[in-house]
Structure formats: structure tokens, C-alpha cells
Design an enzyme around this catalytic site. Sequence first.
Site, PDB file in Angstrom:
ATOM      1  N   ASN A 145       0.836  -1.204   0.000  1.00 56.32           N
ATOM      2  CA  ASN A 145       0.000   0.000   0.000  1.00 56.32           C
ATOM      3  C   ASN A 145       0.864   1.245   0.000  1.00 56.32           C
ATOM      4  O   ASN A 145       2.025   1.210   0.417  1.00 56.32           O
ATOM      5  CB  ASN A 145      -0.935   0.028   1.218  1.00 56.32           C
ATOM      6  N   CYS A 146       0.287   2.353  -0.510  1.00 59.47           N
ATOM      7  CA  CYS A 146       0.949   3.653  -0.416  1.00 59.47           C
ATOM      8  C   CYS A 146       0.106   4.507   0.518  1.00 59.47           C
ATOM      9  O   CYS A 146      -0.601   3.980   1.380  1.00 59.47           O
ATOM     10  CB  CYS A 146       1.113   4.285  -1.799  1.00 59.47           C
ATOM     11  N   ILE A 147       0.112   5.796   0.325  1.00 61.50           N
ATOM     12  CA  ILE A 147      -0.535   6.687   1.283  1.00 61.50           C
ATOM     13  C   ILE A 147      -2.058   6.612   1.237  1.00 61.50           C
ATOM     14  O   ILE A 147      -2.749   6.937   2.190  1.00 61.50           O
ATOM     15  CB  ILE A 147      -0.057   8.141   1.060  1.00 61.50           C
ATOM     16  N   ARG A 206      -3.760   4.005  -1.255  1.00 64.37           N
ATOM     17  CA  ARG A 206      -4.246   2.894  -2.073  1.00 64.37           C
ATOM     18  C   ARG A 206      -3.630   1.565  -1.660  1.00 64.37           C
ATOM     19  O   ARG A 206      -2.465   1.498  -1.284  1.00 64.37           O
ATOM     20  CB  ARG A 206      -3.908   3.098  -3.550  1.00 64.37           C
TER      21      ARG A 206
END
Length: 526
Positions: free
Chosen positions: A467-469, A471
Site C-alpha cells: 500500500n501507499c498513502i 491505495r
Amino acid sequence: MKTFIQKLGKSLMGPLSIIVAAGLLLGLASTLQNPMIFGNSLANVEIVNTFISLVNTLSGGLFGLLPILFCMSVAMGMSKEDKEIATFASIIGFVLFHTTIRFFLNLKGINADTTSIDYLVKSGMDILQATQQSAVYETVFGIFTYRMGIFGGIIVGLWSAMIHNKFHETQLPTAFSFFSGKRFVPIMMVVTIPLLAGGMYFVWPLFNMLIEAFGNLLAVAGAFGTFIYGFLERLLIPTGLHHILNQLIRFTPIGGSAMIDGEQVSGALNIFNQLLMSSNPDMDVMRQATRFLTQGTHPFMVFGLPAACFAMYQTALPKNKQKVKGMLLAAGLTSFFTGITEPIEFAFFFISPLLWLFHAFMAGLSFLLNTLLGICIGNAGGGLVDLMLFGVLRGPETKWIINVVIGIAYAVIYYLVFKWAIVKFNIKTPGREDEEDEINMVDEITELGSAIMAALGGKENIVEIDNCISRLRLILKDTSKVDEAALKSTGSLGLIKINEENIQVVYGAKVEKAAAELKRAVKANV
């Protein structure tokens, strides 16, 4: 290739939170030094001066770590498993990489002494030529090398991840079994890094010319160059490529170069942060840097997109307004305070290319207007915190009032355009779904991880979770098995299918919780 680019974009985000935090501290220190706010009352207060010196020292140390921070972040993000081993190997690789380049430079008599400005001037160059020649090199952790900035870190990070993914399960003959598997990765780094460094010794001068040419192109384009940047940055959001564009602008000569206190500094954010450490920064140089920073984002992040959320709420079907109220309010406040916009953007990006293009155009226009009007607000966040700390509290010289006026105009324009377009073209923004497409939105779902896992086609369909910030970034065996409606019921704000195996699920601020619970569900084989 798409998978590689997506993972690289996410990997480049690793050091950003540290740099933003350091920037906020510098902003606070700069505010305390600003005589237009406190006059000279704090100039002789020892504890204040000590605090400012400490912040400048710590922040300067962090900025000096940028190349190796990017190296570690890329190695960690691009490795498939045992990420800590890849990160460890990347540190070894980083030091050996620059040590090898120093060795080749020394063979040609190029070192810190022979590239100093004084030496070059005595050799017959004028000051400008000597400065430009000297700026080609730098010292990294005591190692004289090419001035590669974050590119050196990214190159070594990618190499480390490649070596790690290829050799971390290698089994050697019994007599050498101690060096098998994870222990074999650092050994292969020692063996292969000199080859990479040797190649870069010849390639980098050419690559550096290309980078400078792109930076000069943006400089020649003047204010219109900022429009191009702002437009592309928003247009690329769904692909994840905006992360790469941002980092190039912020930390490389593409974002500009400046001589500050006798030191060549490259990258818009690097220049801005370096100037914040000065008690009397050159505002003209600072404005050249901030034209690519948050001054262009405030009008649409703090004002425009929250107004778009209000328009989406007002145009929702009466029976659905309560269902979407919480989601839209949370998305609007997140953009307003922090500058994280994806929860809003994914509510309209894919259902309306018209609104997507309008948003990208308005972003580019915002950067252009702020540049033309001489606004000077920096950092890399974009929300109200940045506006207050780097605009309002730094005084009228930042021209923050004009930035806010533009923002208010953006709020009105976004509200009117979104409301008109949604009604005119019957755009299915949240709360306007057809009856058969309606999703029962809930704030929380019991066993969230199990619900997400089932919507993704079950445990057997999930290959990799990241995951990113905002998504979930997933690799699946078959993305056609994904149940989008079921994902929406878990709080998903949107879905991006990259290809048959790669998919991204937007959760906004809840992404960390969603990722953690999904990983637990998969591990527990629920």
C-alpha cells in the site's frame, strides 16, 4: 513494465515524510527568525537561537542523507520478500558504488583539490566556468564522487533489489552453505557493484547533460513550464507516475539549481529548504524554487476540491445523501488539512474524463497564476498546515493573501463547474448511482480483512499486498475475479486495474487499516 513503474513510484515516496517533517521544523525556525512577525525581540534570546541552530543542524543532516534514504527506500520497495536484507545490502552497495567512482576519478587526477573553484580559476577558468565545473562533483559520506544526488541512490537501490530478488534463495554447495540464501546477497553486491559503478562512470556525464537540458527547457518555458508541470502532475495521479515527476522536480536539477552560501544546490525542494536555514534568504531565488512547490496546490487542495465535495453532496440523490455525507466530508477535510486529494479525485476521475481534464487544467493554471503573481510558499504537503506555516506565518513577503484569494475563486469555480457538469451529464458521482448499482456504504465492517479478501477473489487469488498513502497496491492471479461492488461496501473509493495481474484499490486515510487487516486475513487463511 507497468508493474515495475507502479512499484518504483511507490518506493520513491519513502523518504518524503521525513523531508516534509524536516521542512516543517525549518518553517517554524524560519518564522522565529522573521523580524516582520516578532521584530527583533527574539534575536538575542539564547534559547531561541539555540533551538534554531539545532533545527538547522538536524535538518541539514537529513537533507544530506537524501541519496542513501532513496537508495534504501527503493531497495525495500522493489524487493519481493526479506526486504530488510535488500535494504542492508543497498547500504553496502551505495558506499562501494561511490568508492568505485572515486577510484576511477582519481586515475584521471580528478579529486576534491583539483576541482575546487580556487584551483580551477588558477588554471585559467573564469569564475562562472570554474563554478559550473566544480558543481559536477561532490563529497558523499566523505567519498569524492559525481554529483548524482538522489539518482545515485535510486540506481543503487534498483540494482540492490534486482540482485536480492535473483540471489536471495541461492543454495551453494554444502562446503559453502553458510554463505547461501540471504547471506549470499551482500556478497553478490560486493562482486557486482564495481561493474555498475564502472559503467556509470562513463554514462553519468551524458545522463547529467540530459537532466540539465530538461531543466533548462522548463526554465526557458518560464511560467508556462509550471503550467505544464501542474497539469501533468494531476493528470498522472491514477498511474502513480506523478510520484516520479514530483521527486525529479523536488530533488534534481530539473527543478532548478542555485548557488547558496557558496554551495551548488539542485532541486526545488532542496533549494527552498536550504534557504529556510538562512536568516536573510534571497527571495528571488526562493520564488524560483517555490513555483514548483505547494503554492500551486493550495488553491485546489485547500479550496477547490473540498468545494467539489460539497457539490457532489448537493447533487446526490436525496435518499443517498446521508449515506455519502460522511465519506465526502472526510475526503474534503483530508484534502483541506493535509493535501491528500486521492479520496476525492478517485470519486470522479474514471467516471468523468471531462472533470478529470478540468481538474488537471485548473491545477496547471494554479501553478501558472501563482508564478506570475510572485507567490512564495514552499514545502511538499499542500494542505492548510503548509499554507499557514510557510505562507501566513512567514509574513506578507510570501504574498499568501493573493494565494488565498485565488483559492476562494477556485472554490467558487469548482463548486459551480462540478454541480453543473454532474447534473448536465448525469455523472454517477457518489450518491447518484443507479438503483441496481447502489452500494450500502458502511463506516466499518466486521472482519474487514475477510470481506476485502473475498472481494478480491479469495486468498488463492492474492499474490502480493502492498500500500501507499491512500491505495492498496495488489498483485493478483486474475483481476477479473475482483468484485468491485463488494469492495465498495468495505469502504473502497475507487478501483484501478493496471493489467490482468495488477490492481489498486483506493481507501484514502483508511488504507493502513485495510492493508493490515487484509494481510492478517490472508495469513490466517480465514
